[in-house]
Design an enzyme around this catalytic site. Structure first.
Site, PDB file in Angstrom:
ATOM      1  N   SER A  42       0.843  -1.190   0.000  1.00 60.13           N
ATOM      2  CA  SER A  42       0.000   0.000   0.000  1.00 60.13           C
ATOM      3  C   SER A  42       0.890   1.257   0.000  1.00 60.13           C
ATOM      4  O   SER A  42       1.736   1.389  -0.888  1.00 60.13           O
ATOM      5  CB  SER A  42      -0.930  -0.038   1.219  1.00 60.13           C
ATOM      6  N   ASP A  76      -8.883  -6.153  -4.708  1.00 58.34           N
ATOM      7  CA  ASP A  76      -8.430  -4.836  -4.231  1.00 58.34           C
ATOM      8  C   ASP A  76      -8.947  -3.774  -5.193  1.00 58.34           C
ATOM      9  O   ASP A  76      -8.501  -3.686  -6.325  1.00 58.34           O
ATOM     10  CB  ASP A  76      -6.897  -4.834  -4.175  1.00 58.34           C
ATOM     11  N   HIS A 132      -8.167  -4.976  -0.428  1.00 59.67           N
ATOM     12  CA  HIS A 132      -6.842  -4.364  -0.290  1.00 59.67           C
ATOM     13  C   HIS A 132      -6.068  -4.931   0.903  1.00 59.67           C
ATOM     14  O   HIS A 132      -4.854  -5.107   0.844  1.00 59.67           O
ATOM     15  CB  HIS A 132      -7.025  -2.848  -0.151  1.00 59.67           C
TER      16      HIS A 132
END
Lengths: 199, 378
Positions: free
Chosen positions: B149, B316, B349
Site C-alpha cells: 500500500s 483490491d 486491499h
C-alpha cells in the site's frame, strides 16, 4: 540440472548464448531456467497460472503473470532477441495478432504448434467422426484450452500472408525426434512443428 | 519471542532535510525498530515500509494497543523474512505520530506543537528520511526493500531516488500515482477530521479534547475501502447486532455498523488526526510518472540492477491490479527484472496483511532466490 523435455531442448538449441529471451507461457520455467543457467540468457517469462509463476520465482526467474492475448502489446518494440511461444498459439483468441506482436517485440520468434494436419488426427476425424484426442492433443473438445487449431500448412500460409520469414522449420514428434522432410510431407507425418521466424 | 529495541534517531541536525514543497526541516527525529543483526559485510539489511496508519512495530508488540506487530506473521525468527538471517529495519514515516517528526511534535521555532504549521510532505520526503536513517545505522545498501500500500509507494520512490542502494524490492497492493477516486476518498476523510469542532484549526494539542469523532469517521470510511464487498458480505451480511429486529432508529442495528464504529473508536487511541491529514495528502500528491514527463518507465531507468517483485490482489479496488500492472510494465520497459502476480483473494486491499498462502509462496521464492544472488544463503 534435470534433463530438459525433448521438445523444449529443440528450442533451447536454437538460441544463441547471452541473448535476451521472452518465454510466453513459460509454465514452471523449465526452459527459462535452462537458458539462464546453461546459456547465460537474460530471460523473462509470461505465465497465466499462479502455480507456474510461483515455481518460476522460486527458481529466481522473472515472470509476469498474464496472458499473451492481452499483455504483449504492453512490451516495447525490439526488446528481445527471441520471443518463444511454445505450443500455445492454438490457445490464443487472436493468434494472428499474437504472432505479429512476437516479432514486434522480438527480433526473432520461435513458435511451436501441435499439428492438426497429422495423419492420425485426420484419420481419427474421418473414421470416428469425433474431435481427435491424441498424444499431442490430449484434451476433449469441451475442456481443451485450444480454440484455434491449425496445421503446418495453415501456419505456413499465415506466415507468408504476413510477409514473415521462416529461418528454420523443424517438424518433429512429441518425443523430440526430428523429421527430415519438407512441409507437405511433414504436415502428414509430424505431430508437432517448430518455426524460427524473422521479420 | 522477538526482541526489538525501541529506538529513536535525530537526523538532519547538520544540514536540514529539503522537502519537495521547498520547506526545510531540522532536526528530523525518527522512531524505528530493528530485529536481528547486521552481518559483517553489511549485506543483509531489509527495510520494511509501513502503510498509511502503520508504524515501526512490524514484529513486536505495539506500545499503545499491546497487540502483536502488524506483520508478525511474515517477519521474525524462522519466518518468511527471517530475522535470524536478516537485519530488519522498520521506521515510523515522516509526518506520523509514533516517535517521528510530525504535526504533534514540537516546532523548534515556536516551542509548541507544529499543528498545521507543519510543512506538507510527500512520499519521497519520507524516503529521504529512511535513507538518512540507513546512513545513521551504517547500512549502505539494502538486501531487500518491502512495502505494501503506502509502503509500496515508498518502494517505488526508492527505485527512482536511491536505486543504487537497492539489491531487491517487493511492492504489494500499491500504485505509482493516486487516481481521482483515491484522492476523493481521502478528501472525505480529511473533511471529516476538519469538520470536527474539536479539531480547532489543527491546534487541539493544548486542549483537553481531540477531534476523535472526525478521525473516527475518517477511519470508518477508509476501512471500507480496505475490504471488498464479498468480504463484508461474508463477514456480516445484513446480520443484526445483539437484537432480533431493526429498531427503526440510528443505533448500530447491523453488525457491520458496530464493527466500523469499533474500528473508528480504537483507531483514535493510537493515531493523531493531523498526521492523518498530512499522510493522506502525501499519498494524494504521489505521481511518479508526472515528474518524468508522464513516462513511468523513465523513473526506473537507473534501477535495472534491482530484482523486483510486484503483487496485486484480485478484489483490491483501492489499488487494483491495473495500477500494479502499470508499474510492472514500466519496470519491464526500463529493463528492470520484475516478477508479478495477481493473487486470487476475497479480502480486498487488506489481503497483503492477511494470510494468503500464494502471496507467501511468491515472497518466499523471491527472497530466497534474491539471497542466493546476493551470496547470503548458506
Amino acid at each position: 540440472m534435470t534433463a530438459l523435455r525433448k521438445d523444449l531442448q529443440l528450442i533451447a538449441d536454437m538460441i544463441e548464448p547471452e541473448s535476451r529471451v521472452l518465454d510466453v507461457g513459460c509454465d514452471d520455467g523449465a526452459l527459462l531456467d535452462y537458458l539462464v543457467n546453461e546459456k547465460d540468457i537474460d530471460g523473462r517469462g509470461i505465465e497465466i497460472s499462479q502455480k507456474g509463476v510461483n515455481s518460476c520465482v522460486a527458481k529466481g526467474l522473472f515472470v509476469v503473470q498474464g496472458d499473451a492475448d492481452n499483455d504483449l502489446h504492453e512490451y516495447p518494440d525490439n526488446t528481445f532477441d527471441y520471443v518463444i511461444l511454445s505450443k500455445a498459439l492454438q490457445a490464443m483468441h487472436k493468434p494472428r495478432e499474437v504472432m505479429l506482436n512476437l516479432l514486434r517485440i522480438g527480433k526473432r520468434a520461435i513458435v511451436t504448434i501441435p499439428n492438426f494436419g497429422q495423419w492420425r488426427v485426420r484419420f481419427s476425424l474421418l473414421t470416428r467422426g469425433r474431435m481427435p484426442v491424441t498424444k499431442a492433443l490430449d484434451k476433449t473438445w469441451y475442456n481443451t484450452s485450444n480454440i484455434h487449431f491449425c496445421t503446418i500448412t495453415d501456419l505456413f500460409d499465415l506466415i507468408e500472408q504476413e510477409n514473415l520469414k521462416v529461418a528454420e522449420f523443424v517438424p518433429h514428434m512429441s518425443d523430440g525426434t526430428r523429421l527430415n522432410m519438407g512441409r507437405k510431407r511433414a504436415n502428414w507425418h509430424a505431430d508437432q512443428a517448430l518455426f524460427l521466424l524473422e521479420k | 519471542m522477538n526482541t526489538s529495541a525501541c529506538n529513536s534517531a535525530s537526523l538532519f541536525t547538520e544540514s536540514p532535510l529539503e522537502l519537495d514543497s521547498g520547506a526545510t526541516l531540522s532536526p528530523v527525529n525518527v522512531g524505528f525498530e530493528t530485529y536481528g543483526e547486521l552481518n559483517e559485510d553489511r549485506s543483509n539489511a531489509v527495510l520494511i515500509c509501513h502503510a498509511l496508519t502503520g508504524d515501526q512495530y512490524v514484529a513486536s508488540n505495539h506500545p499503545i494497543t499491546g497487540k502483536p506487530g502488524w506483520w508478525e506473521r511474515i517477519v521474525g525468527p524462522g519466518k518468511l523474512v527471517d530475522t535470524n538471517k536478516y537485519f530488519v529495519i522498520c521506521s515510523n514515516v515522516l509526518g506520523s505520530c509514533l516517535g517521528t517528526t510530525g504535526p504533534k511534535e514540537i516546532n523548534p521555532a515556536t516551542e509548541k506543537p507544529w499543528g498545521i504549521d507543519f510543512p506538507v510532505i510527500t512520499i519521497r520526503d519520507m524516503v529521504k528520511v529512511q535513507a538518512a536513517l540507513l546512513d545513521h545505522l551504517g547500512v549502505d545498501t539494502l538486501f531487500a526493500l518491502i512495502g505494501g500500500s503506502m509502503g509500496g509507494m515508498q518502494v517505488l520512490e526508492w527505485l527512482t531516488t536511491f536505486p543504487e542502494r537497492l539489491h531487491s524490492a517487493i511492492a504489494l497492493a500499491t500504485a505509482a500515482r493516486h487516481t481521482a477516486q483515491n484522492i476523493a476518498l481521502h478528501e472525505v476523510g480529511r473533511q471529516s477530521v476538519m469538520a470536527d469542532p474539536n479539531w480547532n484549526g489543527g491546534r487541539y494539542y493544548e486542549t483537553e479534547t481531540k477531534p476523535d469523532k472526525g478521525l473516527s469517521v475518517a477511519r470508518m470510511t477508509a476501512h471500507i475501502t480496505y475490504l471488498s464487498e464479498d468480504a463484508l458480505t461474508r463477514k456480516f451480511g445484513r446480520n443484526l447486532q445483539s437484537r432480533d429486529a431493526v429498531t427503526f432508529g440510528f443505533d448500530a442495528d447491523f453488525q457491520v455498523e458496530s464493527y466500523l464504529r469499533y474500528q473508528g473508536s480504537t483507531f483514535v487511541d493510537r493515531f493523531d488526526a493531523n498526521s492523518y491529514l498530512y499522510i493522506t495528502r502525501a499519498m494524494d500528491y504521489l505521481d511518479i510518472a508526472g515528474r518524468h514527463d508522464g513516462r513511468l518507465a523513465d523513473a526506473f531507468k537507473n534501477a535495472s540492477h534491482v530484482r523486483c517483485c510486484v503483487i496485486s490482489f484480485s478484489t483490491d479496488w483501492l489499488y487494483p491490479t491495473a495500477e500494479n500492472k502499470r508499474i510492472v510494465h514500466a519496470l519491464n520497459a526500463a529493463g528492470v527484472p520484475v516478477s508479478f502476480a495477481e493473487i486470487e483473494s476475497p479480502h480486498g486491499h487488506d489481503a497483503f496483511l492477511l494470510e494468503e498462502p500464494e502471496m507467501d509462496q511468491m515472497i518466499e521464492g523471491f527472497i530466497s532466490a534474491a539471497a542466493k544472488a546476493r551470496g547470503l544463503s548458506s
